[in-house]
Scaffold this active site. Structure first.
Site, PDB file in Angstrom:
ATOM      1  CG  ASP A  47      39.204  42.720  40.689  1.00  0.00           C
ATOM      2  OD1 ASP A  47      39.246  43.068  41.873  1.00  0.00           O
ATOM      3  OD2 ASP A  47      39.790  41.714  40.232  1.00  0.00           O
ATOM      4  CE  LYS A  69      46.779  47.104  42.350  1.00  0.00           C
ATOM      5  NZ  LYS A  69      47.159  45.954  41.569  1.00  0.00           N
ATOM      6  CG  MET A 182      48.337  43.475  32.576  1.00  0.00           C
ATOM      7  SD  MET A 182      48.532  42.440  34.023  1.00  0.00           S
ATOM      8  CE  MET A 182      48.562  40.804  33.301  1.00  0.00           C
TER       9      MET A 182
HETATM   10  C1  LIG Z   1      45.183  41.677  35.291  1.00  0.00           C
HETATM   11  S1  LIG Z   1      44.843  41.327  33.619  1.00  0.00           S
HETATM   12  C2  LIG Z   1      43.329  40.471  33.797  1.00  0.00           C
HETATM   13  C3  LIG Z   1      42.929  39.667  32.587  1.00  0.00           C
HETATM   14  C4  LIG Z   1      41.590  38.972  32.772  1.00  0.00           C
HETATM   15  N1  LIG Z   1      41.662  37.994  33.815  1.00  0.00           N
HETATM   16  C5  LIG Z   1      41.087  38.339  31.503  1.00  0.00           C
HETATM   17  O1  LIG Z   1      41.009  37.109  31.403  1.00  0.00           O
HETATM   18  O2  LIG Z   1      40.708  39.099  30.589  1.00  0.00           O
HETATM   19  C6  LIG Z   1      44.362  42.911  33.041  1.00  0.00           C
HETATM   20  C7  LIG Z   1      44.741  43.146  31.588  1.00  0.00           C
HETATM   21  O3  LIG Z   1      43.845  42.450  30.731  1.00  0.00           O
HETATM   22  C8  LIG Z   1      43.666  43.183  29.550  1.00  0.00           C
HETATM   23  N2  LIG Z   1      42.245  43.534  29.441  1.00  0.00           N
HETATM   24  C9  LIG Z   1      41.259  43.144  30.245  1.00  0.00           C
HETATM   25  N3  LIG Z   1      40.057  43.574  29.806  1.00  0.00           N
HETATM   26  C10 LIG Z   1      40.304  44.256  28.673  1.00  0.00           C
HETATM   27  C11 LIG Z   1      39.489  44.947  27.729  1.00  0.00           C
HETATM   28  N4  LIG Z   1      38.161  45.003  27.859  1.00  0.00           N
HETATM   29  N5  LIG Z   1      40.086  45.522  26.662  1.00  0.00           N
HETATM   30  C12 LIG Z   1      41.421  45.468  26.494  1.00  0.00           C
HETATM   31  N6  LIG Z   1      42.240  44.841  27.354  1.00  0.00           N
HETATM   32  C13 LIG Z   1      41.707  44.233  28.419  1.00  0.00           C
HETATM   33  C14 LIG Z   1      44.553  44.415  29.647  1.00  0.00           C
HETATM   34  O4  LIG Z   1      45.810  44.091  29.062  1.00  0.00           O
HETATM   35  C15 LIG Z   1      44.656  44.576  31.137  1.00  0.00           C
HETATM   36  O5  LIG Z   1      45.808  45.320  31.485  1.00  0.00           O
END
Ligand SMILES: C[S@@+](CC[C@H](N)C(=O)[O-])C[C@H]1O[C@@H](n2cnc3c(N)ncnc32)[C@H](O)[C@@H]1O
Length: 265
Positions: A47, A69, A182
């Site tokens: 991803d 995406k 998100m």
């Molecule tokens: C579809 S969710 C997936 C979350 C993922 N499964 C997790 O456990 O971190 C995606 C969201 O996670 C958050 N996110 C993921 N990685 C991030 C990072 N390195 N820094 C800030 N936000 C992050 C953001 O809010 C992003 O829009």
């Protein structure tokens, strides 16, 4: 060539899906089990939030496919990803589905495993370090703290129907730390909900691209955070942390400097 039963067995792939959490972005924030799964994969589907450096662990013969995406690029629908997993596993054997953070935290990992199971694939999951925990920690923000916060909520800002999650309204009534993923596209609504709950002065942190070299952050209160986001030009992917733990964060810089001094002396 004469095919013996043993040689046929060796050439028949054992169709398997392992859903692997790749951590929040820092390539060192991955588990040993995840690295071993990547090493043994015949095919890797990854991803957008996965650090591509992790693909260096893959075998040179592995097929690596980006299914995330990215603005301006073709993006796979979930059904297409499910079908691809099954087709690749049946053809080549071990498919690793590499997902940002932990695949069971807003990651749809369970849906992919369910589909694979229904299609007779062997299935496994490797938990990952979720951004919900690691990104605040990287800024020295503890999600719980004695006398400050007894619990935390991890909520999506945007539901499947593109609405603000109702859970945010309930969480805003509590004394818990609120961690929103998100949520950047709904910041204005989030601010409104917390203001209505009498939390206009609640401390807020927003951390973008946490744990990576592109990490940016902004601090304020519910009242001021929108101006800070505009000023610092913060955007997705970001974590929003709301609660008293934000102003009780620890200074990590001095800790790592102390450690360096300790290592040098
Ligand atoms: C579809 S969710 C997936 C979350 C993922 N499964 C997790 O456990 O971190 C995606 C969201 O996670 C958050 N996110 C993921 N990685 C991030 C990072 N390195 N820094 C800030 N936000 C992050 C953001 O809010 C992003 O829009």
């Amino acid at each position: 060539m004469i095919w013996t039963l043993n040689s046929i067995k060796q050439h028949t792939p054992n169709p398997k899906l392992t859903v692997v959490g790749a951590g929040p972005g820092d390539p060192e924030l991955i588990t040993l089990k995840a690295i071993n799964a990547i090493r043994s994969a015949n095919v890797i589907l990854y991803d957008a939030l996965v650090n591509p450096e992790l693909l260096d662990y893959a075998s040179s013969s592995a097929e690596v496919i980006f299914v995330g995406k990215r603005r301006g690029c073709y993006s796979y629908q979930q059904e297409q990803i499910n079908d691809l997993i099954v087709a690749k596993a049946q053809r080549y054997g071990h498919v690793v589905r590499l997902k940002g953070g932990d695949s069971f935290v807003f990651g749809r990992g369970s849906e992919e495993l369910e589909f694979a199971h229904e299609n007779n694939l062997e299935t496994d999951v490797v938990p990952g370090i979720s951004s919900a925990l690691a990104v605040p920690a990287g800024q020295g923000i503890p999600l719980t703290m004695r006398h400050v916060s007894e619990s935390f909520w991890v909520i999506t800002g945007t539901t499947k129907m593109h609405q603000l999650s109702e859970d945010i309204k309930i969480a805003a009534q509590s004394t818990a730390t609120v961690v929103i993923l998100m949520g950047m596209g709904k910041l204005n609504e989030i601010v409104h909900v917390f203001s209505q709950a009498g939390k206009a002065n609640a401390p807020v942190a927003i951390i973008q691209n946490g744990s990576t070299t592109r990490e940016k952050s902004g601090y304020g209160t519910i009242d001021t955070i929108e101006a800070i986001v505009a000023e610092q030009q913060l955007s997705a992917p970001a974590i929003i942390v709301i609660g008293a733990v934000v102003e009780n964060r620890v200074t990590l810089k001095s800790i790592s400097q102390n450690l360096k001094q300790y290592a040098l002396s």
